[in-house]
Scaffold this motif. Structure first.
Motif, PDB file in Angstrom:
ATOM      1  N   PHE A 215       0.846  -1.190   0.000  1.00  0.00           N
ATOM      2  CA  PHE A 215       0.000   0.000   0.000  1.00  0.00           C
ATOM      3  C   PHE A 215       0.885   1.244   0.000  1.00  0.00           C
ATOM      4  O   PHE A 215       0.461   2.303  -0.477  1.00  0.00           O
ATOM      5  CB  PHE A 215      -0.904   0.024   1.238  1.00  0.00           C
ATOM      6  N   LYS A 216       2.069   1.113   0.548  1.00  0.00           N
ATOM      7  CA  LYS A 216       3.035   2.209   0.562  1.00  0.00           C
ATOM      8  C   LYS A 216       3.851   2.106  -0.728  1.00  0.00           C
ATOM      9  O   LYS A 216       4.809   1.328  -0.811  1.00  0.00           O
ATOM     10  CB  LYS A 216       3.918   2.106   1.810  1.00  0.00           C
ATOM     11  N   HIS A 217       3.461   2.871  -1.721  1.00  0.00           N
ATOM     12  CA  HIS A 217       4.014   2.713  -3.058  1.00  0.00           C
ATOM     13  C   HIS A 217       5.500   3.050  -3.140  1.00  0.00           C
ATOM     14  O   HIS A 217       6.179   2.645  -4.081  1.00  0.00           O
ATOM     15  CB  HIS A 217       3.194   3.554  -4.047  1.00  0.00           C
ATOM     16  N   GLY A 218       5.995   3.763  -2.145  1.00  0.00           N
ATOM     17  CA  GLY A 218       7.420   4.030  -2.104  1.00  0.00           C
ATOM     18  C   GLY A 218       8.232   2.754  -1.945  1.00  0.00           C
ATOM     19  O   GLY A 218       9.383   2.677  -2.394  1.00  0.00           O
ATOM     20  N   ARG A 219       7.624   1.744  -1.323  1.00  0.00           N
ATOM     21  CA  ARG A 219       8.329   0.473  -1.131  1.00  0.00           C
ATOM     22  C   ARG A 219       8.487  -0.289  -2.445  1.00  0.00           C
ATOM     23  O   ARG A 219       9.541  -0.861  -2.714  1.00  0.00           O
ATOM     24  CB  ARG A 219       7.601  -0.375  -0.085  1.00  0.00           C
ATOM     25  N   ILE A 220       7.445  -0.289  -3.269  1.00  0.00           N
ATOM     26  CA  ILE A 220       7.599  -0.981  -4.557  1.00  0.00           C
ATOM     27  C   ILE A 220       8.445  -0.135  -5.513  1.00  0.00           C
ATOM     28  O   ILE A 220       9.111  -0.680  -6.397  1.00  0.00           O
ATOM     29  CB  ILE A 220       6.240  -1.352  -5.193  1.00  0.00           C
ATOM     30  N   ALA A 221       8.436   1.185  -5.314  1.00  0.00           N
ATOM     31  CA  ALA A 221       9.317   2.042  -6.117  1.00  0.00           C
ATOM     32  C   ALA A 221      10.774   1.736  -5.782  1.00  0.00           C
ATOM     33  O   ALA A 221      11.646   1.769  -6.663  1.00  0.00           O
ATOM     34  CB  ALA A 221       9.001   3.510  -5.857  1.00  0.00           C
ATOM     35  N   MET A 222      11.042   1.410  -4.523  1.00  0.00           N
ATOM     36  CA  MET A 222      12.394   1.047  -4.118  1.00  0.00           C
ATOM     37  C   MET A 222      12.809  -0.283  -4.758  1.00  0.00           C
ATOM     38  O   MET A 222      13.960  -0.452  -5.178  1.00  0.00           O
ATOM     39  CB  MET A 222      12.496   0.958  -2.599  1.00  0.00           C
ATOM     40  N   VAL A 223      11.851  -1.225  -4.824  1.00  0.00           N
ATOM     41  CA  VAL A 223      12.133  -2.496  -5.498  1.00  0.00           C
ATOM     42  C   VAL A 223      12.494  -2.233  -6.959  1.00  0.00           C
ATOM     43  O   VAL A 223      13.460  -2.787  -7.490  1.00  0.00           O
ATOM     44  CB  VAL A 223      10.928  -3.450  -5.412  1.00  0.00           C
ATOM     45  N   ARG A 224      11.740  -1.346  -7.592  1.00  0.00           N
ATOM     46  CA  ARG A 224      12.005  -1.041  -8.998  1.00  0.00           C
ATOM     47  C   ARG A 224      13.360  -0.356  -9.163  1.00  0.00           C
ATOM     48  O   ARG A 224      14.087  -0.620 -10.135  1.00  0.00           O
ATOM     49  CB  ARG A 224      10.885  -0.144  -9.557  1.00  0.00           C
ATOM     50  N   GLU A 225      13.705   0.499  -8.213  1.00  0.00           N
ATOM     51  CA  GLU A 225      15.006   1.164  -8.273  1.00  0.00           C
ATOM     52  C   GLU A 225      16.143   0.155  -8.141  1.00  0.00           C
ATOM     53  O   GLU A 225      17.167   0.252  -8.817  1.00  0.00           O
ATOM     54  CB  GLU A 225      15.099   2.213  -7.166  1.00  0.00           C
ATOM     55  N   LEU A 230      14.758  -5.449 -17.571  1.00  0.00           N
ATOM     56  CA  LEU A 230      13.642  -5.693 -18.481  1.00  0.00           C
ATOM     57  C   LEU A 230      13.766  -7.064 -19.141  1.00  0.00           C
ATOM     58  O   LEU A 230      14.864  -7.579 -19.349  1.00  0.00           O
ATOM     59  CB  LEU A 230      13.576  -4.623 -19.568  1.00  0.00           C
ATOM     60  N   ASN A 231      12.623  -7.639 -19.479  1.00  0.00           N
ATOM     61  CA  ASN A 231      12.595  -8.840 -20.301  1.00  0.00           C
ATOM     62  C   ASN A 231      12.805  -8.454 -21.756  1.00  0.00           C
ATOM     63  O   ASN A 231      12.795  -7.267 -22.117  1.00  0.00           O
ATOM     64  CB  ASN A 231      11.251  -9.562 -20.138  1.00  0.00           C
ATOM     65  N   SER A 232      12.957  -9.437 -22.620  1.00  0.00           N
ATOM     66  CA  SER A 232      13.196  -9.168 -24.038  1.00  0.00           C
ATOM     67  C   SER A 232      12.020  -8.459 -24.700  1.00  0.00           C
ATOM     68  O   SER A 232      12.188  -7.765 -25.699  1.00  0.00           O
ATOM     69  CB  SER A 232      13.493 -10.476 -24.782  1.00  0.00           C
ATOM     70  N   ASP A 233      10.811  -8.613 -24.120  1.00  0.00           N
ATOM     71  CA  ASP A 233       9.629  -7.960 -24.704  1.00  0.00           C
ATOM     72  C   ASP A 233       9.393  -6.565 -24.139  1.00  0.00           C
ATOM     73  O   ASP A 233       8.388  -5.914 -24.438  1.00  0.00           O
ATOM     74  CB  ASP A 233       8.387  -8.827 -24.494  1.00  0.00           C
ATOM     75  N   GLY A 234      10.311  -6.092 -23.285  1.00  0.00           N
ATOM     76  CA  GLY A 234      10.191  -4.736 -22.740  1.00  0.00           C
ATOM     77  C   GLY A 234       9.464  -4.649 -21.414  1.00  0.00           C
ATOM     78  O   GLY A 234       9.399  -3.560 -20.824  1.00  0.00           O
ATOM     79  N   THR A 235       8.909  -5.752 -20.918  1.00  0.00           N
ATOM     80  CA  THR A 235       8.240  -5.733 -19.619  1.00  0.00           C
ATOM     81  C   THR A 235       9.274  -5.895 -18.508  1.00  0.00           C
ATOM     82  O   THR A 235      10.370  -6.406 -18.729  1.00  0.00           O
ATOM     83  CB  THR A 235       7.202  -6.866 -19.510  1.00  0.00           C
ATOM     84  N   ALA A 256       0.426   4.157 -10.208  1.00  0.00           N
ATOM     85  CA  ALA A 256       1.040   2.829 -10.311  1.00  0.00           C
ATOM     86  C   ALA A 256       2.242   2.843 -11.245  1.00  0.00           C
ATOM     87  O   ALA A 256       3.306   2.295 -10.928  1.00  0.00           O
ATOM     88  CB  ALA A 256       0.000   1.816 -10.793  1.00  0.00           C
ATOM     89  N   LEU A 257       2.097   3.488 -12.388  1.00  0.00           N
ATOM     90  CA  LEU A 257       3.192   3.532 -13.359  1.00  0.00           C
ATOM     91  C   LEU A 257       4.382   4.327 -12.823  1.00  0.00           C
ATOM     92  O   LEU A 257       5.540   3.961 -13.055  1.00  0.00           O
ATOM     93  CB  LEU A 257       2.699   4.141 -14.672  1.00  0.00           C
ATOM     94  N   LYS A 258       4.100   5.398 -12.093  1.00  0.00           N
ATOM     95  CA  LYS A 258       5.178   6.208 -11.529  1.00  0.00           C
ATOM     96  C   LYS A 258       6.008   5.394 -10.530  1.00  0.00           C
ATOM     97  O   LYS A 258       7.222   5.591 -10.412  1.00  0.00           O
ATOM     98  CB  LYS A 258       4.600   7.450 -10.841  1.00  0.00           C
ATOM     99  N   ALA A 259       5.347   4.468  -9.827  1.00  0.00           N
ATOM    100  CA  ALA A 259       6.050   3.617  -8.858  1.00  0.00           C
ATOM    101  C   ALA A 259       6.736   2.437  -9.534  1.00  0.00           C
ATOM    102  O   ALA A 259       7.371   1.631  -8.860  1.00  0.00           O
ATOM    103  CB  ALA A 259       5.074   3.117  -7.800  1.00  0.00           C
ATOM    104  N   GLY A 260       6.582   2.342 -10.855  1.00  0.00           N
ATOM    105  CA  GLY A 260       7.191   1.238 -11.586  1.00  0.00           C
ATOM    106  C   GLY A 260       6.450  -0.066 -11.439  1.00  0.00           C
ATOM    107  O   GLY A 260       7.021  -1.146 -11.639  1.00  0.00           O
ATOM    108  N   ALA A 261       5.168  -0.001 -11.092  1.00  0.00           N
ATOM    109  CA  ALA A 261       4.375  -1.212 -10.874  1.00  0.00           C
ATOM    110  C   ALA A 261       4.063  -1.914 -12.190  1.00  0.00           C
ATOM    111  O   ALA A 261       3.973  -1.286 -13.248  1.00  0.00           O
ATOM    112  CB  ALA A 261       3.077  -0.867 -10.146  1.00  0.00           C
ATOM    113  N   THR A 262       3.890  -3.222 -12.084  1.00  0.00           N
ATOM    114  CA  THR A 262       3.433  -4.008 -13.233  1.00  0.00           C
ATOM    115  C   THR A 262       1.994  -4.455 -13.025  1.00  0.00           C
ATOM    116  O   THR A 262       1.363  -4.961 -13.947  1.00  0.00           O
ATOM    117  CB  THR A 262       4.307  -5.255 -13.431  1.00  0.00           C
ATOM    118  N   GLU A 263       1.488  -4.268 -11.799  1.00  0.00           N
ATOM    119  CA  GLU A 263       0.136  -4.707 -11.469  1.00  0.00           C
ATOM    120  C   GLU A 263      -0.571  -3.667 -10.616  1.00  0.00           C
ATOM    121  O   GLU A 263       0.067  -2.887  -9.903  1.00  0.00           O
ATOM    122  CB  GLU A 263       0.161  -6.028 -10.693  1.00  0.00           C
TER     123      GLU A 263
END
Length: 339
Positions: A215-225, A230-235, A256-263
């Protein structure tokens, strides 16, 4: 625990995200669409059943079934046995909650305190304080679950004098999941869980099986950082989910996109076809989550009296939004409803 049927059901994010936008638009024109929460509120059972029948064709064909904290009505929530049962019954995966202890060990636990101050031991274990104030040795030797706590959905016999009713480490649960092949949604519940969780998943070579959420999107943003690969298809190779509570902001996709989320993970009664389609159009996978037993009892008593309990009708109403995955308290019932 090795289950080939489960392994066959596990698919990649790319496969999960397939949907026909054109088909969905055509279907939207065929009937008048009603917000799912309205159908949960109605006490007119005939109206509700007719609506469910008319909307069933909107359900995502490859719906993923996940157990919330495992199979909490069969075994004690967030324990090894609870997650093993989910795998054995043929679910696609499960969701769990993670905290970092005082010594740095990551454990699977929910506790009281809600999302404001999660991890409280009062009630759950009849011990004062918060789970992150203890070491791994203290958790294993001193903390026991309270068999009389009203928030546990399993029979009290599953807790009382049961050697399996203990707080497991995240590594224990992931090792079991690696063997069975199911998906694991790791909610980064407590502070300081991001780095350790990612490193543990890397150590066990389970990147393709795991989704990190919060719920704290900063945590998933940290995972993304930490893991921007990326996979070969860009995901994104490392999957992350942005959790939203009762109030979903209009710009939830951008958040969601700003935090780098995929879901995007919606609370069950905030998930609508419009929100699902917006998410899919942005390339985001969708999931709904159900509240724990206490929260669901409150909702059913105050808002959704006509439904009586968390069961097939409630699940089919949510399925009609076209959401791709559902994390529920009664996965055995959802498996039957999704057939």
């Amino acid at each position: 625990m090795n289950n080939n049927n489960n392994k066959m059901r596990v698919s990649s994010f790319k496969e999960d995200s397939k949907f026909s936008e054109e088909k969905n638009c055509e279907l939207c024109d065929e009937v008048d669409y009603v917000d799912p929460s309205e159908m949960m509120r109605t006490t007119d059972e005939t109206r509700r059943r007719n609506w469910i029948e008319s909307q069933s064709k909107y359900a995502f064909e490859g719906l993923k079934v996940l157990g919330h904290r495992g199979s909490m009505y069969h075994e004690l929530e967030n324990t090894r046995r609870s997650f093993q049962v989910v795998s054995e019954m043929g679910c696609d995966g499960f969701e769990l909650d993670v905290f970092a202890l005082k010594c740095g060990t990551l454990v699977v636990f929910h506790g009281g305190g809600g999302d404001v101050s999660p991890g409280k031991l009062d009630g759950y274990c009849n011990v004062k304080g918060n789970i992150h104030e203890y070491t791994a040795d203290e958790v294993r030797s001193k903390i026991r679950f309270n068999p009389d706590f009203h928030g546990f959905a399993c029979p009290s016999e599953k807790i009382r004098n049961n050697n399996d009713a203990y707080i497991p480490t995240l590594e224990e649960i992931l090792q079991d999941a690696k063997e069975s092949g199911v998906t694991v949604k790791i909610e980064l519940k407590g502070p300081g869980t991001e780095k350790g969780a990612v490193e543990l998943v890397d150590k066990l070579d389970m990147v393709d099986q795991v989704v990190f959420s919060s719920f704290k999107h900063g945590r998933i943003a940290m995972v993304r950082e930490m893991r921007p690969e990326l996979n070969s298809d860009g995901t994104y190779k490392y999957k992350t989910g942005a959790l939203f509570n009762s109030k979903v902001p209009d710009n939830f996709v951008e958040i969601a996109l700003k935090a780098g989320a995929t879901e995007v993970h919606f609370k069950y009664d905030t998930c609508t076809k419009e929100r699902v389609e917006r998410s899919h159009k942005a390339g985001l996978h969708t999931m709904v989550w159900f509240r724990g037993p206490i929260g669901m009892a409150q909702d059913l008593k105050s808002k959704y009296r006509g439904l009586g309990y968390e069961g097939k009708d409630m699940y089919r109403i949510v399925m009609a939004t076209g959401v791709q995955a559902m994390c529920v308290n009664r996965p055995h019932i959802l498996l039957d409803a999704a057939r």
